[in-house]
Design an enzyme around this catalytic site. Structure first.
Site, PDB file in Angstrom:
ATOM      1  N   ALA A  95       0.835  -1.208   0.000  1.00  0.00           N
ATOM      2  CA  ALA A  95       0.000   0.000   0.000  1.00  0.00           C
ATOM      3  C   ALA A  95       0.865   1.252   0.000  1.00  0.00           C
ATOM      4  O   ALA A  95       1.867   1.325   0.694  1.00  0.00           O
ATOM      5  CB  ALA A  95      -0.914   0.011   1.221  1.00  0.00           C
ATOM      6  N   ASP A  96       0.457   2.229  -0.797  1.00  0.00           N
ATOM      7  CA  ASP A  96       1.091   3.542  -0.744  1.00  0.00           C
ATOM      8  C   ASP A  96       0.172   4.473   0.048  1.00  0.00           C
ATOM      9  O   ASP A  96      -0.830   4.034   0.606  1.00  0.00           O
ATOM     10  CB  ASP A  96       1.408   4.075  -2.147  1.00  0.00           C
ATOM     11  CG  ASP A  96       0.165   4.226  -3.020  1.00  0.00           C
ATOM     12  OD1 ASP A  96      -0.969   4.170  -2.484  1.00  0.00           O
ATOM     13  OD2 ASP A  96       0.319   4.404  -4.233  1.00  0.00           O
TER      14      ASP A  96
END
Length: 148
Positions: A95-96
């Site tokens: 995840a960013d």
């Protein structure tokens, strides 16, 4: 003067004189820490070496953790076979920052809560999210969600 004071303190506490401890001048252990460790030992028998930032693990309900895991899997397009744990960090799952915002928005919608921006930035693991959700739900859900 300091040596005499050290000898008096050592005699009162029943510990060896500072000279017997070796050279501790300039070390990270201060005489205050030596005294407090000795008095704690005398009182309880054991000295706790836990970090002052002790964190209660798994405080959220298992049901909440399970729902958070499902939402994270859905938002990050992870397969059902993906193994998640409460300690799983969003960044480890790929995840960013945008994905994290989308996860928080999905959690808000699912649980009917509003997560403040500063609280949202502190969420890094599934357990963090579940703990915050349980806290907000127990406290009345924070601010009511905005009407769409």
């Amino acid at each position: 003067m300091a040596a005499a004071l050290s000898a008096v303190v050592s005699a009162k506490l029943g510990c060896p004189p500072a000279a017997a401890l070796g050279s501790w001048k300039g070390s990270r252990i201060s005489s205050r820490n030596l005294v407090s460790m000795k008095t704690m030992t005398a009182r309880r028998g054991l000295v706790s070496l836990r970090s002052p930032r002790f964190r209660v693990c798994c405080a959220a309900k298992a049901e909440t953790v399970g729902k958070v895991m499902q939402i994270v899997k859905q938002q990050l397009a992870l397969g059902e076979e993906a193994k998640l744990a409460p300690e799983s960090q969003f960044t480890e799952l790929g995840a960013d920052s945008l994905d994290t915002v989308e996860i928080v928005m999905a959690l808000e919608e699912e649980f009917g809560i509003t997560v403040e921006e500063d609280s949202a930035q502190s969420i890094t693991t599934i357990q963090d999210a579940a703990d915050l959700i349980d806290k907000l739900v127990a406290g009345g859900g924070g601010k009511p969600p905005a009407a769409a």
